[in-house]
Design a protein around this motif. Sequence first.
Motif, PDB file in Angstrom:
ATOM      1  N   GLU A  36     -13.820  17.251  83.367  1.00  0.00           N
ATOM      2  CA  GLU A  36     -12.677  17.631  82.531  1.00  0.00           C
ATOM      3  C   GLU A  36     -13.094  18.622  81.455  1.00  0.00           C
ATOM      4  O   GLU A  36     -12.416  19.640  81.231  1.00  0.00           O
ATOM      5  CB  GLU A  36     -12.067  16.387  81.893  1.00  0.00           C
ATOM      6  N   GLN A  37     -14.201  18.362  80.775  1.00  0.00           N
ATOM      7  CA  GLN A  37     -14.674  19.274  79.729  1.00  0.00           C
ATOM      8  C   GLN A  37     -15.063  20.629  80.316  1.00  0.00           C
ATOM      9  O   GLN A  37     -14.791  21.682  79.722  1.00  0.00           O
ATOM     10  CB  GLN A  37     -15.870  18.641  79.012  1.00  0.00           C
ATOM     11  N   THR A  38     -15.676  20.594  81.494  1.00  0.00           N
ATOM     12  CA  THR A  38     -16.095  21.833  82.163  1.00  0.00           C
ATOM     13  C   THR A  38     -14.895  22.706  82.527  1.00  0.00           C
ATOM     14  O   THR A  38     -14.916  23.925  82.333  1.00  0.00           O
ATOM     15  CB  THR A  38     -16.899  21.500  83.431  1.00  0.00           C
ATOM     16  N   LEU A  39     -13.836  22.082  83.024  1.00  0.00           N
ATOM     17  CA  LEU A  39     -12.659  22.840  83.448  1.00  0.00           C
ATOM     18  C   LEU A  39     -11.794  23.275  82.274  1.00  0.00           C
ATOM     19  O   LEU A  39     -11.104  24.302  82.352  1.00  0.00           O
ATOM     20  CB  LEU A  39     -11.839  22.015  84.435  1.00  0.00           C
ATOM     21  N   LEU A  40     -11.823  22.503  81.204  1.00  0.00           N
ATOM     22  CA  LEU A  40     -11.022  22.862  80.029  1.00  0.00           C
ATOM     23  C   LEU A  40     -11.608  24.058  79.276  1.00  0.00           C
ATOM     24  O   LEU A  40     -10.869  24.831  78.651  1.00  0.00           O
ATOM     25  CB  LEU A  40     -10.909  21.678  79.074  1.00  0.00           C
ATOM     26  N   GLU A  41     -12.925  24.217  79.328  1.00  0.00           N
ATOM     27  CA  GLU A  41     -13.581  25.252  78.532  1.00  0.00           C
ATOM     28  C   GLU A  41     -13.012  26.652  78.767  1.00  0.00           C
ATOM     29  O   GLU A  41     -12.667  27.350  77.802  1.00  0.00           O
ATOM     30  CB  GLU A  41     -15.085  25.244  78.782  1.00  0.00           C
ATOM     31  N   PRO A  42     -12.878  27.123  80.012  1.00  0.00           N
ATOM     32  CA  PRO A  42     -12.318  28.480  80.192  1.00  0.00           C
ATOM     33  C   PRO A  42     -10.861  28.584  79.757  1.00  0.00           C
ATOM     34  O   PRO A  42     -10.436  29.644  79.266  1.00  0.00           O
ATOM     35  CB  PRO A  42     -12.481  28.741  81.693  1.00  0.00           C
ATOM     36  N   LEU A  43     -10.081  27.526  79.913  1.00  0.00           N
ATOM     37  CA  LEU A  43      -8.689  27.553  79.449  1.00  0.00           C
ATOM     38  C   LEU A  43      -8.632  27.700  77.938  1.00  0.00           C
ATOM     39  O   LEU A  43      -7.795  28.438  77.390  1.00  0.00           O
ATOM     40  CB  LEU A  43      -7.964  26.285  79.888  1.00  0.00           C
ATOM     41  N   GLN A  44      -9.534  27.001  77.261  1.00  0.00           N
ATOM     42  CA  GLN A  44      -9.581  27.094  75.799  1.00  0.00           C
ATOM     43  C   GLN A  44     -10.107  28.452  75.352  1.00  0.00           C
ATOM     44  O   GLN A  44      -9.585  29.050  74.398  1.00  0.00           O
ATOM     45  CB  GLN A  44     -10.459  25.968  75.247  1.00  0.00           C
ATOM     46  N   HIS A  45     -11.112  28.958  76.045  1.00  0.00           N
ATOM     47  CA  HIS A  45     -11.704  30.244  75.669  1.00  0.00           C
ATOM     48  C   HIS A  45     -10.677  31.372  75.767  1.00  0.00           C
ATOM     49  O   HIS A  45     -10.630  32.247  74.888  1.00  0.00           O
ATOM     50  CB  HIS A  45     -12.894  30.552  76.575  1.00  0.00           C
ATOM     51  N   PHE A  46      -9.875  31.360  76.818  1.00  0.00           N
ATOM     52  CA  PHE A  46      -8.886  32.418  77.009  1.00  0.00           C
ATOM     53  C   PHE A  46      -7.519  32.051  76.444  1.00  0.00           C
ATOM     54  O   PHE A  46      -6.544  32.777  76.659  1.00  0.00           O
ATOM     55  CB  PHE A  46      -8.760  32.750  78.504  1.00  0.00           C
ATOM     56  N   ALA A  47      -7.456  30.918  75.721  1.00  0.00           N
ATOM     57  CA  ALA A  47      -6.206  30.465  75.078  1.00  0.00           C
ATOM     58  C   ALA A  47      -5.055  30.400  76.078  1.00  0.00           C
ATOM     59  O   ALA A  47      -3.958  30.917  75.844  1.00  0.00           O
ATOM     60  CB  ALA A  47      -5.849  31.390  73.911  1.00  0.00           C
TER      61      ALA A  47
END
Length: 334
Positions: free
Chosen positions: A111-122
């Motif tokens: 979950e943390q791995t997949l959330l990271e790019p979503l958060q990075h690109f807002a």
Amino acid sequence: MNTPRQTTRPPLLEVRDLSLSFHLQEQIAVDRVSLSIRHGSTLGLVGASGAGKSSVARAILQLTKPDSGEILFKGKNIFRMNPLELKASRQRIQLVFQDPSASLSPRRTVEQTLLEPLQHFAIGDAKFRRKKLLQILDTVGLDQRALKRYPHQFSSGQQQRIAIARALITDPELLIADEAVSSLDVSIQAQILQLIQMLQKDLGITFLFISHDLAVIRQIADDVAVMYQGQLMELSSADRFFSEPAHPYSRALLSFAQGKTNMNAAGDKRYLERSRRKNRNSSACLFSTFCPDKVQICDRTEPAMQEIKHKNQDAPESHCVKCHLYDEVNTNDH
């Protein structure tokens, strides 16, 4: 240079006269390479280890600054983009690494791995992101129970599915797979290749698939580009490459793939050496030392990339080769 199959639609990615060197080693990694990838297709980039394949990928991903040349993504030079355009292009170009166990953080859950790019690109709010995670897991063949688990709790094939999910989560248009199945056993390789083919069919994703394994390339690629010591030697459709390879080095690669290792023929293992020309002062063909078909001009003059005309082509198609054997020669008569 044109794509192997001509279309009216501009290519998604164009690499124009790209050169890249490692100055500390005085080594040329990429030497005036030009190629392009059509929307929704897979270009297989092949060659022995050290041929420069990954260096091309790193330049496309802007992880390495080239000495010269251009890379156009959707018609825009990525080296001239402003910060907002650059961030947007990085969202649309993603990478799948060779070794999933090394590319996934052991301290982060899926979950943390997949959330990271979503958060990075807002991208999206919390509700959207949760839905996106479940959707991507389903796409790569995993269920939601995977979200709270860590990479070491998965098999190598499942880890690569997670890596692919991470690359897909930003809705990329171009996915670069750098030896993405080479660390997997044959049965798991087949599963991952089927997944990649499904992604291309269902989502229309364009792939740059880098591999030294011609059996994998034959299964997955629409077009093939062959590199040797930093230079592009041949570019054609996959069907044409596997049925009528034009360059002697291409024939050598296929000979090795088929288990033909005659030391005096095109299978000579010296063809796959990792040495690299250290400067561009030499005017000889890079492959002339080992080429079984060379003529006198090969030791004097570097050949130009040129298009071969084939008889009875089913569709407009470009087959380009960097070899003096095809100077002013039509393959109808050669």
